[in-house]
Scaffold this motif. Structure first.
Motif, short mmCIF file in Angstrom:
data_model
loop_
_atom_site.label_atom_id
_atom_site.label_comp_id
_atom_site.label_asym_id
_atom_site.label_seq_id
_atom_site.Cartn_x
_atom_site.Cartn_y
_atom_site.Cartn_z
N ALA A 190 -35.79 13.77 3.82
CA ALA A 190 -35.10 12.62 4.41
C ALA A 190 -33.82 12.26 3.68
N THR A 191 -33.70 12.67 2.41
CA THR A 191 -32.46 12.41 1.67
C THR A 191 -31.50 13.59 1.69
N GLY A 192 -32.04 14.80 1.81
CA GLY A 192 -31.19 15.99 1.76
C GLY A 192 -30.58 16.24 0.40
N ARG A 193 -31.11 15.57 -0.62
CA ARG A 193 -30.50 15.69 -1.94
C ARG A 193 -30.73 17.07 -2.54
N ARG A 194 -29.99 17.37 -3.58
CA ARG A 194 -30.14 18.66 -4.26
C ARG A 194 -31.03 18.52 -5.49
N MET A 195 -31.75 19.58 -5.75
CA MET A 195 -32.58 19.60 -6.97
C MET A 195 -32.34 20.91 -7.71
N ASP A 196 -32.33 20.84 -9.01
CA ASP A 196 -32.08 22.03 -9.82
C ASP A 196 -33.37 22.77 -10.12
N ALA A 197 -33.24 23.90 -10.79
CA ALA A 197 -34.40 24.74 -11.07
C ALA A 197 -35.45 24.04 -11.94
N PRO A 198 -35.06 23.31 -13.00
CA PRO A 198 -36.10 22.63 -13.79
C PRO A 198 -36.92 21.64 -12.97
N GLU A 199 -36.27 20.88 -12.07
CA GLU A 199 -37.04 19.96 -11.23
C GLU A 199 -37.93 20.73 -10.27
N ALA A 200 -37.39 21.79 -9.67
CA ALA A 200 -38.20 22.60 -8.75
C ALA A 200 -39.43 23.14 -9.45
N ASP A 201 -39.27 23.54 -10.69
CA ASP A 201 -40.39 24.04 -11.47
C ASP A 201 -41.40 22.92 -11.73
N ARG A 202 -40.89 21.76 -12.09
CA ARG A 202 -41.75 20.63 -12.46
C ARG A 202 -42.60 20.15 -11.29
N ILE A 203 -42.07 20.20 -10.05
CA ILE A 203 -42.81 19.66 -8.92
C ILE A 203 -43.62 20.72 -8.16
N GLY A 204 -43.55 21.97 -8.64
CA GLY A 204 -44.42 22.99 -8.09
C GLY A 204 -43.80 23.95 -7.10
N LEU A 205 -42.47 23.95 -6.99
CA LEU A 205 -41.81 24.86 -6.06
C LEU A 205 -41.61 26.25 -6.64
N ALA A 206 -41.55 26.34 -7.95
CA ALA A 206 -41.25 27.62 -8.60
C ALA A 206 -42.50 28.27 -9.16
N THR A 207 -42.60 29.57 -8.97
CA THR A 207 -43.63 30.34 -9.65
C THR A 207 -43.20 30.61 -11.08
#
Length: 255
Positions: A173-190
């Protein structure tokens, strides 16, 4: 059609297939022609392929929808979609989704190698894969909302599965950007690795996936992929049935 015409290429090397977005001059911005070509890849995949790696040439994984296509007119354009009857428009989008959903196939494991931008359709392509290996410079954004659109390339359910409803809603809903560390922290990254190590990290992961019997890996994927939709008792039954199949196979012909 050739990779030059479609903007995407399939290369097969034994049990590993690589899907490469090859429009580096526009940061691998995606078009309907690419989605149709990717859908065709599922039919073209040799039967011995076990792992599919998805990557982008150049400086980015994919900057999302090619806005020059979105603003064009004529057959196959997004402007044409607005003129179609409702069901015909939905059917056209279903065709586009096929370029992503084949990466869910139960007989393969798909791995996204993400560097640079993974925006909109690029984010959804990464989500279509079973695993995501991120370079430290990777950036995600579900930017469809900024165009007044919704994510429609089969990415919403996978996003909710990975990060939960509230976080997925905030991201979309925000379309905001997230970097790799955040993606890792919230479970998007293996896995997140320094950018120069992305290729090597993907190769190591692929080697690990190929090191064990295919039949066992396929059964494990099915067990885990269906776990959220089963009760504990149903999951335990699925485990018993899968193990019985494995034992019979090992006793007979093996892998």
């Amino acid at each position: 059609m050739t990779a030059e015409a479609t903007g995407v290429r399939l290369d097969c090397d034994g049990p590993v297939a690589t899907v490469t977005l090859c429009r580096p001059d526009v940061l691998n911005a995606q078009t309907p022609a690419m989605w149709r070509a990717m859908s065709d890849f599922s039919r073209d995949l040799p039967g011995d392929v076990r792992v599919v790696v998805v990557r982008g040439e150049g400086r980015a994984f994919s900057a999302g929808l090619d806005l020059s296509v979105a603003g064009a007119s004529g057959p196959g354009s997004f402007a044409e979609l607005t003129t179609l009857p409702e069901q015909e428009c939905a059917d056209r989008i279903a065709d586009y989704q096929g370029g992503f959903t084949w990466l869910h196939r139960p007989d393969i494991i798909s791995v996204a190698a993400v560097h640079g931008h993974a925006i909109g359709a690029g984010f959804q392509l990464a989500l279509a894969c079973d695993m995501r290996v991120l370079a430290e410079d990777a950036t995600f954004s579900m930017a469809e909302v900024t165009l007044g659109l919704v994510p429609d390339l089969a990415g919403t359910s996978r996003l909710v599965e990975l990060v939960g409803y509230a976080r997925a809603l905030e991201i979309c809903a925000t379309g905001r950007r997230m970097d790799a560390p955040e993606a890792d922290r919230i479970g998007l990254a293996t896995l997140v690795v320094p950018s120069p190590e992305l290729g090597g990290a993907v190769r190591d992961l692929v080697a690990g996936l190929l090191a064990n019997p295919r039949g066992a890996v396929v059964e494990i994927k099915a067990l885990l992929a269906g776990a959220a939709g089963r009760s504990p008792a149903e999951q335990q039954r699925a485990e018993r049935e899968a193990q019985t199949r494995r034992l019979r196979d090992l006793a007979g012909h093996g892998d």
